[in-house]
Design an enzyme around this catalytic site. Structure first.
Site, PDB file in Angstrom:
ATOM      1  N   GLY A 579       0.821  -1.211   0.000  1.00 28.82           N
ATOM      2  CA  GLY A 579       0.000   0.000   0.000  1.00 28.82           C
ATOM      3  C   GLY A 579       0.846   1.247   0.000  1.00 28.82           C
ATOM      4  N   LYS A 580       0.127   2.339   0.039  1.00 32.12           N
ATOM      5  CA  LYS A 580       0.823   3.619   0.056  1.00 32.12           C
ATOM      6  C   LYS A 580       0.246   4.423   1.208  1.00 32.12           C
ATOM      7  CE  LYS A 580       3.140   6.655  -2.963  1.00 32.12           C
ATOM      8  NZ  LYS A 580       4.127   6.997  -1.930  1.00 32.12           N
ATOM      9  N   ASP A 695      -7.612  12.801   9.825  1.00 28.92           N
ATOM     10  CA  ASP A 695      -7.616  12.220   8.486  1.00 28.92           C
ATOM     11  C   ASP A 695      -8.397  10.907   8.488  1.00 28.92           C
ATOM     12  OD1 ASP A 695      -7.119  12.335   5.817  1.00 28.92           O
ATOM     13  OD2 ASP A 695      -5.045  11.590   5.940  1.00 28.92           O
TER      14      ASP A 695
END
Ligand code: NAG
Ligand code: NAG
Ligand code: NAG
Ligand code: NAG
Ligand code: NAG
Length: 865
Positions: A579-580, A695
């Site tokens: 993933g990033k 976030d």
């Protein structure tokens, strides 16, 4: 030449040894109370009684740290040269070098301070230097030499501080040096005409060839003999008493000689030229009749300054001193004339004269108690840094690691950094006298013993770093209390830190790496201070619930640090990207048998490193079943990374929006929403101060092999620091589509911004639609569907109607309340958790008491960027 000089040195040492031997018999300091007599440049620790004056001189080593001992060439030595002028201390290195004098009598007294300089070609340059002489922060004089290569500077100084700093400042014209430094306490009434300090310009004694000082003058003024043509010396052997019109206590020996013109009709003239037109002079003229007058004789005088009558007629008092003084202003040359009056049968006479320049010294100095503490700290720890002169002034060269308040009238120490200064022994309890200090860094020394409880009495102390020492435990309860209630940010490693081998195979520099994180937390930008406070509070809070006994392990090194090579091995050289993350790629790895996720910070991003620090420090202390847990981290040079528990099922977004994934059931979706809500609830309500994630979005909600959801990616998280504050102002950050429009427009970050983002996540969970798709914003879309009253068309069509309609309505309603444009209308995460729990149990949500149709009016779209 070297040989020649060392020969002189031997001779000189012999001479000193002899004189010193002589001294001990009459070492009566009481005679010299109020005197400090320093012979600069004699061997450290030596002292002697001066033969001429009988005064005790000591080495300057206890008054200054810098400089080197030197002595004048033997050709310049003579019997008439005062003994203390044959050696000197020169200052080849620092620009500014200060002697510190602390007379016992303290401030509020008038002192005579005399600095003596005899060049004597000590450096074989044949050219004396020029430099500046300062009293503390105030310029006293430029030191310049004439042909005699010797000069004295003397000042009468009313002190406003207990400390007197005499500083020599290099001005690029040769190395400053000094031969002797003398301080004499004066009687407080002497020279009290002016509050300004009086810099000596001339002190002349007439009618003699002898230089007079101590013990004839009990104040040790140096009275130089002055002779000129056309005058006759008058001398008496009778003592001269002090009269009512003199306060300057001129010694009888000085007054017992005088001059009078040879030609009885002449006047006495005394003149000089000012070097600088702005110079101001004040003159003291001392008169006494020292001839025995016959009954028909009179001596009456008038005084003229630059041709103008100033005072008179004056009849001199018989063997009694009277002193007249005046000031001159703004003249380039001066002439004093003493003339006989018409009635006088005898010519004029005067005995002595003193001329001073009054100078105004600001005397801006560190408050005495702080100065005392600083000197005490310096001596306790034998600090070798260039700590000299006043700790706070001048501002551009104040003591290394010390910061002061910028308040002209009251200079106080507000921070001190003694990190890595080689301090040993215990904490000097005098530190508690720095009552205005806000930040104290004692980290990475070898301090031992217990931490003094007194430090808790420092009411302004906000930051205290004790990391990297060997203090005995426990820490004082009051200090811990302050750390726990958030008024003090205390950094100290956990007990037993030394023997924790947290690293894999011990190959990583355990201590250093751990320290890196701790330092980072303790000292970087405000954000990390905040997070560290938070960390400390959090752990203690947890402790309090789990373990009622007070413990002092604030920053728990419970997580492993890894070297870069270990990370390479764990991730099989970064072969498997899964993933990033917010600031770099995430790799899958294996630690032993256990799978882990390794997020590496991309080297390009400076912002990323801050986020990395924030996330590590936060995750190190946050432990909740719905928050991804930290396995370790890597802070190895440029390589930074975070190792998390492995979340086998990736992030929620993949499951919702990736067509290749199995469709999550309605029940599973509620469970995931409930899990994530609990993680957020813990951050908002289980932590003090609360933490705002900032976030929250589907891709930051990770699912483990059992599809249990956990919050991840805390790089943007913020904590509330101030008790009672309702918001934090920050730069807008977050992800479009999830961003609270109120936060976006007002810049005021509250936990309700997370609630908004969570509402968007809930809507995504329900609808299976991403927050933003083809220019449709999910909130607006759901709102329009609600208005049409068709909940069936809102719920993800992939569920094929496999959901309970009532519950679905309730969840939609809950989600829409979360995305209310007005943050106060949004529920808290407590409410959300409770409602979701009820939905999961199929029960009636109990917190939805808003009228939905009304609220829908106010729902607007966010600012899409
Ligand atoms: C040098 O010193 C002598 C005596 O100390 C003094 O008379 C003379 O004026 C001084 N010369 C200069 C140039 O300052
Ligand atoms: C401190 O105060 C002085 C005088 O008030 C001012 O000139 C100086 O700029 C100030 N320095 C700082 C760092 O605020
Ligand atoms: C103290 O000095 C050290 C070394 O110079 C530095 O790393 C640290 O950040 C400083 N501490 C504070 C509180 O400024
Ligand atoms: C602190 O200051 C007070 C008053 O200036 C002094 O009496 C005391 O000794 C100082 N304390 C220490 C520990 O030096
Ligand atoms: C620190 O102090 C202890 C005890 O005084 C001593 O044994 C040790 O050698 C010191 N360590 C350093 C690095 O100075």
């Amino acid at each position: 030449m070297a040989l020649f000089r060392s020969f002189i040195a031997v001779l000189l040492m012999l001479q000193i040894a002899l004189t010193i031997a002589m001294v001990h018999a009459q070492d009566d300091q009481s005679v010299f109370a109020g005197f400090i007599s320093i012979d600069c440049g004699i061997p450290e620790g030596s002292k002697y009684t001066d033969k001429k004056t009988g005064l005790n001189y000591v080495s300057d080593a206890n008054f200054i740290d810098s400089g080197v001992n030197q002595q004048i060439l033997s050709t310049f030595k003579s019997n008439t040269l005062d003994f203390q002028l044959s050696t000197l201390r020169s200052f080849p290195e620092n620009t500014r070098n200060c002697y510190t004098l602390r007379p016992e009598q303290g401030k509020g007294n008038r002192y005579l301070i005399r600095a003596r300089f005899t060049y004597g070609n000590y450096d074989f340059k044949g050219q004396p230097p020029q430099f500046d002489l300062y009293l503390g922060n105030d310029h006293w004089s430029r030191v310049q030499f004439n042909v005699s290569l010797a000069v004295d500077y003397e000042i009468i100084h009313l002190t406003s501080s207990d400390y007197i700093y005499v500083c020599l400042v290099n001005i690029g014209l040769g190395n400053p040096f000094i031969s002797a430094l003398e301080l004499r306490l004066l009687d407080s009434t002497m020279y009290a005409k002016d509050l300004r300090s009086l810099n000596l310009y001339a002190r002349d004694n007439f009618g003699t060839t002898e230089t007079i000082r101590y013990a004839d003058d009990i104040y040790d003024r140096i009275w130089y003999p002055t002779a000129y043509s056309g005058i006759r010396n008058v001398v008496t052997s009778s003592p001269i008493s002090l009269g009512p019109s003199t306060k300057e206590k001129v010694p009888s020996k000085v007054m017992s000689t005088a001059v009078t013109p040879i030609n009885p009709t002449d006047d006495l003239l005394y003149s000089w030229k000012a070097t600088d037109k702005t110079e101001v002079f004040i003159m003291y003229i001392h008169f006494a009749e020292i001839e025995t007058l016959k009954s028909n004789q009179t001596r009456e005088i008038n005084i003229y300054l630059n041709g103008a009558y100033w005072d008179g007629p004056i009849t001199l008092l018989d063997h009694t001193t009277s002193t007249y003084y005046t000031s001159f202003y703004n003249s380039s040359s001066y002439e004093l004339k003493i003339a006989r009056t018409k009635d006088s049968t005898l010519p004029p006479m005067y005995n002595a004269i003193e001329i001073y320049n009054p100078i105004s010294l600001q005397q801006r100095q560190t408050q005495d108690q702080d100065a005392t503490t600083m000197w005490s700290i310096k001596s306790t720890y034998g600090l070798k840094r260039n700590w000299q002169g006043d700790p706070c002034v001048p501002q551009d060269s104040n003591w290394d690691g010390v910061n002061c308040s910028n308040d002209t009238d009251n200079l106080r120490i507000i921070s001190m950094n003694l990190s890595s200064s080689g301090l040993t022994g215990e904490i000097n309890p005098a530190l508690a006298n720095l009552t205005m200090i806000q930040s104290l860094d004692l980290s990475y020394n070898n301090l031992t013993g217990s931490v003094p409880n007194l430090l808790a009495s420092l009411n302004f102390l906000k930051t205290l770093n004790l990391t990297g020492n060997n203090f005995t435990r426990p820490l004082p309860a009051e200090l811990l209390k302050k750390a726990k209630n958030g008024s003090l940010m205390l950094s100290i490693e956990a007990k037993g830190d030394q023997d924790t081998n947290a690293c894999l195979k011990g190959s990583c520099k355990t201590k250093k790496h751990k320290n890196v994180v701790v330092i980072v937390i303790a000292t970087s930008a405000a954000l990390f201070l905040v997070l560290a406070i938070l960390t400390a509070l959090w752990i203690t809070k947890r402790r309090r619930t789990h373990d009622p006994s007070i413990r002092d392990e604030f920053i728990e090194p419970r997580n492993q640090c890894f070297t870069y090579s270990e990370i390479q091995r764990i991730t099989s050289n970064f072969s498997n990207v899964i993933g990033k993350g917010g600031f770099g790629a995430v790799f899958s790895g294996l630690i032993g048998e256990t799978r882990a996720a390794v997020k590496m910070l991309s080297e390009s991003s400076a912002q990323g490193y801050k986020e990395f620090q924030a996330e590590v420090s936060l995750l190190m202390s946050v432990h909740h079943k719905n928050i991804t847990s930290l396995v370790g981290y890597c802070d190895d040079g440029i390589h930074k990374g975070i190792i998390y528990e492995y979340m086998a099922n990736g992030n929620l977004g993949m499951h919702l929006f990736d067509a290749s994934q199995n469709v999550l059931s309605w029940k599973k979706r509620l469970q995931i929403g409930y899990d994530a809500a609990q993680g957020l609830e813990y951050m908002h309500h289980g932590c003090k101060p609360l933490i705002i994630h900032r976030d929250v979005k589907c891709s930051n909600i990770l699912l483990n092999e059992k599809l249990q959801a956990k919050l991840a990616d805390f790089g943007l998280s913020r904590a509330f620091t101030t008790e009672g504050a309702t918001h934090v102002s920050t730069v807008i950050a977050g992800t479009p589509g999830y961003l609270d429009p109120e936060y976006y427009t007002t810049n005021r970050l509250t936990e309700k911004s997370d609630v908004y983002s969570f509402g968007v996540v809930l809507l995504e969970l329900i609808t299976g639609r991403p927050a933003i798709s083809a220019d449709t914003y999910i909130v607006n879309w759901v709102k329009s569907m609600v208005e049409k009253g068709s909940v069936e068309n809102i719920i993800d069509p992939r569920l094929h109607g496999d959901f309970e309609v009532n519950t679905a309505w309730k969840v939609v309603e809950l989600a829409m309340s979360c995305v209310d444009t007005s943050s106060v209308e949004r529920p808290t995460m407590n409410d959300v958790v409770m409602d979701l729990k009820n939905c999961l149990n199929g029960a009636k949500p109990n917190n939805l008491n808003h009228n939905m149709s009304l609220r829908l009016e106010s729902i607007g779209g966010p600012n899409l960027r």
